[in-house]
Design a protein around this motif. Sequence first.
Motif, PDB file in Angstrom:
ATOM      1  N   LYS A 143      38.050   2.434 -15.760  1.00 39.42           N
ATOM      2  CA  LYS A 143      38.115   1.048 -15.311  1.00 39.42           C
ATOM      3  C   LYS A 143      39.532   0.518 -15.448  1.00 39.42           C
ATOM      4  O   LYS A 143      40.242   0.845 -16.387  1.00 39.42           O
ATOM      5  CB  LYS A 143      37.161   0.182 -16.138  1.00 39.42           C
ATOM      6  N   LYS A 145      42.175  -2.315 -16.387  1.00 40.71           N
ATOM      7  CA  LYS A 145      42.232  -3.439 -17.318  1.00 40.71           C
ATOM      8  C   LYS A 145      42.907  -4.601 -16.599  1.00 40.71           C
ATOM      9  O   LYS A 145      44.057  -4.496 -16.159  1.00 40.71           O
ATOM     10  CB  LYS A 145      42.995  -3.066 -18.584  1.00 40.71           C
ATOM     11  N   ASP A 165      27.521  -5.920 -15.988  1.00 37.73           N
ATOM     12  CA  ASP A 165      28.271  -4.668 -16.003  1.00 37.73           C
ATOM     13  C   ASP A 165      28.289  -4.016 -14.632  1.00 37.73           C
ATOM     14  O   ASP A 165      29.282  -3.407 -14.234  1.00 37.73           O
ATOM     15  CB  ASP A 165      27.657  -3.686 -17.020  1.00 37.73           C
ATOM     16  N   ARG A 168      31.096  -5.098 -12.587  1.00 36.39           N
ATOM     17  CA  ARG A 168      32.449  -4.790 -13.083  1.00 36.39           C
ATOM     18  C   ARG A 168      32.626  -3.286 -13.298  1.00 36.39           C
ATOM     19  O   ARG A 168      33.205  -2.860 -14.283  1.00 36.39           O
ATOM     20  CB  ARG A 168      32.705  -5.538 -14.391  1.00 36.39           C
ATOM     21  N   LYS A 172      37.661  -4.079 -16.107  1.00 37.98           N
ATOM     22  CA  LYS A 172      37.222  -4.861 -17.259  1.00 37.98           C
ATOM     23  C   LYS A 172      38.254  -5.954 -17.510  1.00 37.98           C
ATOM     24  O   LYS A 172      39.466  -5.727 -17.392  1.00 37.98           O
ATOM     25  CB  LYS A 172      37.053  -3.982 -18.495  1.00 37.98           C
ATOM     26  N   GLU A 190      34.043 -16.060 -22.233  1.00 40.74           N
ATOM     27  CA  GLU A 190      34.963 -14.924 -22.369  1.00 40.74           C
ATOM     28  C   GLU A 190      36.270 -15.345 -23.043  1.00 40.74           C
ATOM     29  O   GLU A 190      36.538 -16.525 -23.264  1.00 40.74           O
ATOM     30  CB  GLU A 190      35.205 -14.285 -21.003  1.00 40.74           C
TER      31      GLU A 190
END
Length: 467
Positions: A143, A145, A165, A168, A172, A190
Amino acid sequence: MPVIAFRDLSISSKSFVLLELLVFMSSLLVAISANQLIGIVDFTLPPNNVLFIYALVFALTSQLTCLALGLYNSKLRENFRGLFRRILLAIAIAFSIVTLVNPLYGDFALPIELLALSSLIALVLMLVLRYGAHRVDFFGFHKRKVLIIGAGQRASIIEKRMRRDVDRQSFKVHAYVQMEGDSADGIERETKIRLDGSLVSYALDNEIDEIVVASDERRNNLPVDELFACKIRGIEVTEILDFIERETGQIAVNLIYPSWVIYSNGFTSTNYLRNTLDWLFNAAIAFVLLLITWPVMLITAIIIKLDDGFSAPIFYRQERVGVDGHPFYIIKFRSMRVDAEKHGAQWASKNDDRTTRIGNFIRKYRIDELPQIYNVMRGDMGFVGPRPERPEFVQNLVKSIPYYNERHNVKPGLAGWAQLKYPYGATEADALEKLKYDLYYIKHRSFFLDLLILIRTVEIVVFGKGR
């Protein structure tokens, strides 16, 4: 999967597709090798180059049927029993297709017993592979960032609309950077941070792969020099609209501003040659589909008569808005009572009590749409495009939803990107959600996207996802 081209897939997704290609090719070669050892059936072994071509055709056909049944949809939400059903059906269809193609190899045609054994081996290997991928979340590897510049309302779309999830799988979120002018009711759950030092240093220290610009107030507020420096150092910098478009396969209508539409790629205008080729392509498919489905349509017409009486109409005509806002009449099998709209036009809803007994079935499997082959041949519609709406609804939607009229810049269709990505719509809010996908289609439409939509529509028909 919102991204279309193979080159745009994540490393894990590419690996998975290629791994399954090798699995299918190996299945045929293993079956042939087993036959040489055990002697299941007597036949002349073709040359190695012919075997390789046959294995490749077998593999690509199998992957095409897997694609058609949604097995390459990265957001497929199925338990293993559901996966088993899809894999079994995909392998069975692929076996039927390969069996039809087999005689074309002439003297090198393989015995049907070997094709059946190859399909059985492919089924077992696919189940093992998919079970492993299902358990370890294979698509979650590698993934990117992502650092979000902004923590207000624009940035909150990521938190609210891409919170699972499954939404995504390719990235992430590291954190949201609070900026001056950001709305206070933005990010709630978040991580939010304030940068006191250099954005470049922070991004490099935390191994950020991509920076998404999503601040509410952009004028004289963005660290342009720092973003430029990040770009130079290999960190991808993306605008929030482009990020949402790439990750979700839709365009966030509420975030659009005119300059983005003007300067972004896509939204290319059509020309006479393309329109002509589109009609020839659609008319040819319509003619083939008519030859295949006329028995189904005949049986449907008879059942409607038996269900509602011989005086009841089989078809109904309804005015819809087509390309450039011109009205036309679609023709469908009647799936509702004759007096369904005695109180005026209204949205069809899930479990609508106006639907007849046979109507529930033909709507579920999209059989009611088959008479629209006539509309395709006339040129009113294509096979792929935004679904046409009724003028009564369009008048209100144009006033309340920005950019809604843009969906009339292309010809409407029987199947569409919105129908694949959004399950059902019966309200103005649903119309807004579907518009996001329709605009994505208009921006990216191409022959290959149309082909993908047609292939993926098989899943809706086979598994009865229509209404």
